[in-house]
Design a protein around this motif. Structure first.
Motif, PDB file in Angstrom:
ATOM      1  N   PRO A 123      56.556 -93.818  52.165  1.00 57.06           N
ATOM      2  CA  PRO A 123      56.087 -93.010  53.304  1.00 57.06           C
ATOM      3  C   PRO A 123      55.620 -91.627  52.840  1.00 57.06           C
ATOM      4  CG  PRO A 123      58.213 -94.019  53.786  1.00 57.06           C
ATOM      5  CD  PRO A 123      57.966 -94.238  52.324  1.00 57.06           C
ATOM      6  N   VAL A 124      54.455 -91.201  53.304  1.00 56.45           N
ATOM      7  CA  VAL A 124      53.876 -89.937  52.848  1.00 56.45           C
ATOM      8  C   VAL A 124      53.414 -89.098  54.038  1.00 56.45           C
ATOM      9  CG1 VAL A 124      53.111 -90.891  50.639  1.00 56.45           C
ATOM     10  CG2 VAL A 124      51.535 -90.905  52.589  1.00 56.45           C
ATOM     11  N   LEU A 125      53.363 -87.801  53.801  1.00 58.21           N
ATOM     12  CA  LEU A 125      52.803 -86.858  54.759  1.00 58.21           C
ATOM     13  C   LEU A 125      52.101 -85.756  53.986  1.00 58.21           C
ATOM     14  CD1 LEU A 125      52.494 -85.677  57.649  1.00 58.21           C
ATOM     15  CD2 LEU A 125      54.667 -84.459  57.248  1.00 58.21           C
ATOM     16  N   GLY A 126      50.852 -85.491  54.338  1.00 58.01           N
ATOM     17  CA  GLY A 126      50.108 -84.413  53.711  1.00 58.01           C
ATOM     18  C   GLY A 126      50.029 -83.200  54.623  1.00 58.01           C
ATOM     19  N   ILE A 127      50.003 -82.027  54.013  1.00 59.07           N
ATOM     20  CA  ILE A 127      49.788 -80.767  54.743  1.00 59.07           C
ATOM     21  C   ILE A 127      48.624 -80.070  54.054  1.00 59.07           C
ATOM     22  CG2 ILE A 127      50.765 -78.541  55.422  1.00 59.07           C
ATOM     23  CD1 ILE A 127      53.560 -79.901  55.220  1.00 59.07           C
ATOM     24  N   GLU A 128      47.505 -79.939  54.753  1.00 62.17           N
ATOM     25  CA  GLU A 128      46.271 -79.411  54.153  1.00 62.17           C
ATOM     26  C   GLU A 128      45.528 -78.543  55.168  1.00 62.17           C
ATOM     27  OE1 GLU A 128      43.407 -78.001  52.431  1.00 62.17           O
ATOM     28  OE2 GLU A 128      44.668 -79.233  51.130  1.00 62.17           O
ATOM     29  N   PRO A 129      45.465 -77.220  54.931  1.00 62.84           N
ATOM     30  CA  PRO A 129      44.850 -76.344  55.935  1.00 62.84           C
ATOM     31  C   PRO A 129      43.336 -76.481  56.075  1.00 62.84           C
ATOM     32  CG  PRO A 129      45.459 -75.096  53.979  1.00 62.84           C
ATOM     33  CD  PRO A 129      46.039 -76.462  53.807  1.00 62.84           C
ATOM     34  N   ALA A 130      42.651 -76.897  55.010  1.00 63.57           N
ATOM     35  CA  ALA A 130      41.191 -77.027  55.090  1.00 63.57           C
ATOM     36  C   ALA A 130      40.847 -78.268  55.910  1.00 63.57           C
ATOM     37  CB  ALA A 130      40.592 -77.120  53.695  1.00 63.57           C
ATOM     38  N   LYS A 131      40.339 -78.050  57.122  1.00 66.29           N
ATOM     39  CA  LYS A 131      40.147 -79.169  58.052  1.00 66.29           C
ATOM     40  C   LYS A 131      39.127 -80.181  57.531  1.00 66.29           C
ATOM     41  CE  LYS A 131      41.598 -76.744  62.238  1.00 66.29           C
ATOM     42  NZ  LYS A 131      42.879 -77.457  62.262  1.00 66.29           N
ATOM     43  N   ASN A 132      38.083 -79.707  56.847  1.00 70.16           N
ATOM     44  CA  ASN A 132      37.083 -80.640  56.333  1.00 70.16           C
ATOM     45  C   ASN A 132      37.667 -81.532  55.240  1.00 70.16           C
ATOM     46  OD1 ASN A 132      37.222 -78.260  54.654  1.00 70.16           O
ATOM     47  ND2 ASN A 132      35.328 -78.875  53.657  1.00 70.16           N
TER      48      ASN A 132
END
Length: 412
Positions: A123-132
């Motif tokens: 199970p994974v979850l990413g956190i990435e502020p750059a919406k593109n």
């Protein structure tokens, strides 16, 4: 005038590490339709704190301005993908990460790393502020991604929903956060009681020894030694229990940390050994940092001399790799189109733009085969081997490569 303060310990900043003049944001590529418009520049002046030895830039633009629409996609580097896959295998093999674990990556980019855990059923979850960039991770790789900046606020929200990380990952993000205390406190909050985290970041000791000044740009707020990171993590209840030295980005560290009270991870000898190596390199003495500017100036003079000699011989020169570090190098050295006809890059997100500051056009690599330049300046010198392999056909007309760091040299 308000005094400059260290972003970690808040002591007054007085000592210059290196002053690279004025420069635009290194990832602010210029669309062709804006070619005749101006561009903001900011001081690229790094200071060093004489108390905690954190090397740092001031914050001229907010992370929202820098990262909301970002030009860097990790998956365009084959060597970086291989690095990510090896890491995934090691975490599963050596630390028991499996389908019962929750893996969270901060600054997960386009899913370049989490795709390998997902493929293995983790199970994974990413956190990435750059919406593109986050959109690519979700749509193309199926990686669930939260498009927000990470800190204590988001960590608290996730923890309230029952999300805690057995493995918490951050590659090349620690240097990118202006509020490093809030960021590390957030890591501590999101990490499960018996979980561990890994962070990768360019090693300040390598930057100094190899004169890698071009890795300094506004998106990188901090430049980190193990000594300083250990202090920052300890201030937030985290203990570094292991460290590995990596070849990536010209020499990086991968630190392993856990909650200070965790008995699961005894501190290994690797931590003590590297701290001793940093002391031998003088990273505990302010004089070592003050001497860096002179080394940087030598690289500038040598590179300009090399390019001027080649142009006087009538040689054609192009660049390869529209990397952020290349923009620092070109702008500090004052290299424009009189030296480089264009810069080739594999990323379609950069092709058809102009480099920030230097305004050199970015084109697809096919252009090199059309124009057959005499020399190719490798801007992302950390990928020299990969790039020379990609461009192996240029040997058919005798083109040579120029590598600027750690010292300027020409290779076949």
């Amino acid at each position: 005038m308000e005094k400059r303060r260290c972003r970690f310990c808040h002591e007054e900043l007085e000592d210059t590490f290196v002053d690279l003049g004025m420069s635009p944001l290194s990832n602010s590529y210029i669309p062709m339709e804006a070619a005749d418009k101006g561009q903001m520049t900011y001081p690229l002046h790094a200071y060093v704190c004489k108390h905690c030895f954190l090397v740092q830039l001031e914050e001229y633009e907010t992370p929202e301005d820098i990262f909301r629409d970002y030009a860097y996609f990790s998956s365009y580097s084959a060597s970086w993908l291989a690095h990510a896959e090896r890491y995934t295998e090691a975490m599963m093999r050596d630390f028991g990460i499996d389908a019962s674990s929750q893996v969270v990556e901060v600054a997960s980019n386009d899913g370049y790393l989490l795709q390998y855990f997902k493929r293995a059923g983790v199970p994974v979850l990413g956190i990435e502020p750059a919406k593109n960039v986050a959109a690519v991770a979700e749509k193309e790789r199926g990686i669930p991604t939260i498009s927000e900046f990470f800190g204590t606020k988001l960590a608290e929200e996730l923890r309230a929903k029952g999300t805690q990380a057995d493995l918490l990952i951050g590659n090349n993000v620690l240097a990118h956060v202006p509020d490093i205390n809030d960021f590390v406190e957030g890591l501590q909050m999101l990490l499960a009681e018996d979980g561990f985290l890994t962070m990768e970041f360019p090693h300040l000791m390598q930057l100094m020894e190899k004169t890698q000044f071009d890795t300094i740009y506004h998106e990188h707020f901090s430049y980190l030694s193990l000594r300083t990171v250990q202090q920052i993590f300890a201030a937030h209840g985290l203990r570094i229990f292991h460290v590995e030295e990596l070849p990536t980005h010209g020499g990086s560290l991968r630190i392993f940390a856990c909650h200070d009270a965790s008995g699961r991870f005894p501190t290994r000898e690797t931590v003590k050994a590297l701290l001793q190596e940093e002391r031998r390199a003088g990273l505990d003495r302010i004089e070592t940092y003050r001497a860096f500017q002179q080394k940087v100036q030598k690289v500038k003079f040598d590179l300009l001399s090399c390019l001027i000699d080649l142009k006087r011989q009538g040689k054609t020169i192009v660049g390869y790799g529209a990397a952020a570090k290349g923009n620092t190098l070109l702008n500090y050295c004052g290299i424009r189109r009189e030296f480089l006809d264009y810069v080739a890059d594999r990323s379609p997100h950069k092709q058809g733009t102009l480099l920030p500051g230097s305004r050199i056009p970015v084109v697809a690599p096919d252009k090199i085969m059309e124009t057959k330049p005499d020399c190719i300046l490798i801007l992302p010198w950390n990928l020299e081997g990969e790039i020379k392999e990609q461009l192996k056909d240029v040997r058919s007309w005798g083109a040579k490569f120029i590598v600027p760091i750690p010292d300027v040299h020409i290779v076949e």
